[in-house]
Design a protein around this motif. Sequence first.
Motif, PDB file in Angstrom:
ATOM      1  N   VAL A  61      -3.507   1.577 -14.738  1.00  0.00           N
ATOM      2  CA  VAL A  61      -4.559   1.141 -15.664  1.00  0.00           C
ATOM      3  C   VAL A  61      -5.875   1.854 -15.363  1.00  0.00           C
ATOM      4  N   SER A  62      -6.477   2.456 -16.374  1.00  0.00           N
ATOM      5  CA  SER A  62      -7.757   3.144 -16.188  1.00  0.00           C
ATOM      6  C   SER A  62      -8.891   2.130 -16.035  1.00  0.00           C
ATOM      7  N   GLU A  63     -10.010   2.597 -15.496  1.00  0.00           N
ATOM      8  CA  GLU A  63     -11.175   1.736 -15.352  1.00  0.00           C
ATOM      9  C   GLU A  63     -11.685   1.305 -16.731  1.00  0.00           C
ATOM     10  N   ARG A  64     -11.573   2.197 -17.715  1.00  0.00           N
ATOM     11  CA  ARG A  64     -12.005   1.851 -19.071  1.00  0.00           C
ATOM     12  C   ARG A  64     -11.214   0.645 -19.608  1.00  0.00           C
ATOM     13  N   ASP A  90      -6.609  12.306 -18.021  1.00  0.00           N
ATOM     14  CA  ASP A  90      -7.872  12.475 -18.758  1.00  0.00           C
ATOM     15  C   ASP A  90      -7.756  11.814 -20.133  1.00  0.00           C
ATOM     16  N   TYR A  91      -6.529  11.704 -20.635  1.00  0.00           N
ATOM     17  CA  TYR A  91      -6.327  11.228 -22.007  1.00  0.00           C
ATOM     18  C   TYR A  91      -5.501   9.947 -22.100  1.00  0.00           C
ATOM     19  N   VAL A  92      -5.078   9.424 -20.979  1.00  0.00           N
ATOM     20  CA  VAL A  92      -4.224   8.233 -20.996  1.00  0.00           C
ATOM     21  C   VAL A  92      -4.926   7.110 -20.251  1.00  0.00           C
ATOM     22  N   ASP A  93      -4.927   5.908 -20.841  1.00  0.00           N
ATOM     23  CA  ASP A  93      -5.528   4.766 -20.150  1.00  0.00           C
ATOM     24  C   ASP A  93      -4.502   3.926 -19.413  1.00  0.00           C
ATOM     25  N   ILE A  94      -3.355   3.747 -20.050  1.00  0.00           N
ATOM     26  CA  ILE A  94      -2.353   2.881 -19.430  1.00  0.00           C
ATOM     27  C   ILE A  94      -0.974   3.522 -19.536  1.00  0.00           C
ATOM     28  N   VAL A  95      -0.262   3.520 -18.420  1.00  0.00           N
ATOM     29  CA  VAL A  95       1.147   3.915 -18.403  1.00  0.00           C
ATOM     30  C   VAL A  95       1.908   2.766 -17.773  1.00  0.00           C
ATOM     31  N   PHE A  96       2.999   2.357 -18.383  1.00  0.00           N
ATOM     32  CA  PHE A  96       3.794   1.309 -17.719  1.00  0.00           C
ATOM     33  C   PHE A  96       5.279   1.630 -17.750  1.00  0.00           C
ATOM     34  N   PHE A  97       5.975   1.066 -16.767  1.00  0.00           N
ATOM     35  CA  PHE A  97       7.428   1.264 -16.704  1.00  0.00           C
ATOM     36  C   PHE A  97       8.055   0.167 -15.857  1.00  0.00           C
ATOM     37  N   SER A  98       9.355  -0.002 -16.022  1.00  0.00           N
ATOM     38  CA  SER A  98      10.103  -0.835 -15.086  1.00  0.00           C
ATOM     39  C   SER A  98      11.021   0.088 -14.300  1.00  0.00           C
ATOM     40  N   ASN A 128       0.823  -1.217   0.000  1.00  0.00           N
ATOM     41  CA  ASN A 128       0.000   0.000   0.000  1.00  0.00           C
ATOM     42  C   ASN A 128       0.857   1.268   0.000  1.00  0.00           C
ATOM     43  N   ALA A 129       1.941   1.232   0.766  1.00  0.00           N
ATOM     44  CA  ALA A 129       2.788   2.433   0.857  1.00  0.00           C
ATOM     45  C   ALA A 129       3.419   2.727  -0.502  1.00  0.00           C
ATOM     46  N   THR A 130       3.846   1.687  -1.199  1.00  0.00           N
ATOM     47  CA  THR A 130       4.488   1.904  -2.502  1.00  0.00           C
ATOM     48  C   THR A 130       3.475   2.430  -3.512  1.00  0.00           C
ATOM     49  N   ILE A 131       2.285   1.824  -3.530  1.00  0.00           N
ATOM     50  CA  ILE A 131       1.265   2.287  -4.487  1.00  0.00           C
ATOM     51  C   ILE A 131       0.878   3.739  -4.202  1.00  0.00           C
ATOM     52  N   GLU A 132       0.764   4.058  -2.936  1.00  0.00           N
ATOM     53  CA  GLU A 132       0.408   5.428  -2.577  1.00  0.00           C
ATOM     54  C   GLU A 132       1.466   6.413  -3.084  1.00  0.00           C
ATOM     55  N   ASP A 173      -8.136   9.050  -8.636  1.00  0.00           N
ATOM     56  CA  ASP A 173      -8.884   7.913  -8.095  1.00  0.00           C
ATOM     57  C   ASP A 173      -9.495   7.137  -9.247  1.00  0.00           C
ATOM     58  N   GLY A 174      -9.679   5.855  -9.044  1.00  0.00           N
ATOM     59  CA  GLY A 174     -10.327   5.046 -10.075  1.00  0.00           C
ATOM     60  C   GLY A 174      -9.327   4.333 -10.977  1.00  0.00           C
ATOM     61  N   PHE A 175      -8.042   4.721 -10.910  1.00  0.00           N
ATOM     62  CA  PHE A 175      -7.026   3.998 -11.671  1.00  0.00           C
ATOM     63  C   PHE A 175      -6.452   2.865 -10.825  1.00  0.00           C
ATOM     64  N   HIS A 176      -6.131   1.766 -11.478  1.00  0.00           N
ATOM     65  CA  HIS A 176      -5.507   0.629 -10.807  1.00  0.00           C
ATOM     66  C   HIS A 176      -3.989   0.736 -10.952  1.00  0.00           C
ATOM     67  N   VAL A 177      -3.264   0.280  -9.954  1.00  0.00           N
ATOM     68  CA  VAL A 177      -1.806   0.171 -10.084  1.00  0.00           C
ATOM     69  C   VAL A 177      -1.442  -1.293  -9.830  1.00  0.00           C
ATOM     70  N   PHE A 178      -0.790  -1.908 -10.812  1.00  0.00           N
ATOM     71  CA  PHE A 178      -0.430  -3.326 -10.697  1.00  0.00           C
ATOM     72  C   PHE A 178       1.084  -3.500 -10.766  1.00  0.00           C
ATOM     73  N   PHE A 179       1.588  -4.490 -10.043  1.00  0.00           N
ATOM     74  CA  PHE A 179       3.018  -4.836 -10.110  1.00  0.00           C
ATOM     75  C   PHE A 179       3.213  -6.050 -11.000  1.00  0.00           C
TER      76      PHE A 179
END
Length: 350
Positions: free
Chosen positions: A190-193, A166-174, A32-36, A46-52
């Motif tokens: 990841v956006s809810e869409r 508002d215009y991006v659904d997914i951002v990823f990085f390592s 939780n601390a890292t995602i925050e 709010d409403g976006f997911h963060v996945f590892f």
Amino acid sequence: MYPTLAKHIESALKNDVCSIGHRGSAFSEIYNATIENIKKIFDVPDGFHVFFLSSGTECMERIIQNCVGKKSFHFVNGAFSKRFYDTAVLLKKTPKKLEVDYGLGFDFAEQAIDEDCELIAVTHNETSSGVMVDLRQVYTLKKNRPNVILAIDAVSSVPYSSFDFDYVDIVFFSVQKGFGMPAGLGVMIVSERAFQKSLRLQLENHVVGTYHSFYALDEKDKKSQTPETPNVLGIYLLGKICADLLERGMESIRRETDERAARLYEILDSHSKLSAFVKNSAIRSKTVIPILTDNGSEEVVGFAKGKGMVLGTGYGPFKKEQLRISNFPSHTPEQFKKLCELLTKIPSKD
Ligand SMILES: *Cc1c(COP(=O)(O)O)cnc(C)c1O
């Protein structure tokens, strides 16, 4: 490596981070601390997911699996954007691409993209060529077609880069590039869409993956966990380094990156032996700067080595003729100063 990394590895060992169970509360607190902190760095609404996940490359595969039934569209201008496209081909989709040479960008607003393309893939900073595209132009793609899923590979532009969600659904990085951390961890916002799209594909009997489908990731995320035994140490270290970056202030980190990049290009533009590979200053990367050498990269790398510095060479086919300088927050002011001095002193062969 980020300057505080060693300190955080020590504290991880002291706090048993490497041996805690990944289904217990100690792990969930780290998670939780890292995602925050990631949400704070990139101002994720709010409403976006963060996945590892495990890497940037894995993110590409999961995005195609979870968001593309048939067709994606890829802007290809180097090795990493090509990898994203190739991933879609290997997964038996029918992707389209607009491909330009290394060192070039795109006129995003002018692109006619088929109506049935479900996802548009853009590499923010093409690490193989040093082209950083202007995200404000990329957003026009989404403004013109609000239903498309826009996915951004930001592997070598984070944490410098910022996004308008508002215009991006997914951002990823390592994390092994701009965060100055050991490899082995990927992060996907990841956006809810995009999430709902994955659920729809799953209902329609598409293969969206197994343990790392968006659904599987979200089920465990609800418990602040991951489907598999994750890279606990990596997640812990990322949270700590994000906290350090936040303390320095993202605005000042971004400003410093801009200033350093400007200084490097200034040196290159007036240099007799070296020049910037990307000619169009509007798309020159702030974080990865490929340099053309006139006598080959080996000579300059050797000269630098003699002065106690390790310089990177060009990507793949450009190894012999180019150097690549990274401009990440992990570099100290002393290192940067030394680099600038070194570059200005590259000896002439004549
Ligand atoms: C390095 C890189 C990747 C691959 O990331 P891995 O974590 O090595 O899989 C993808 N895209 C870009 C732009 C990169 O620089």
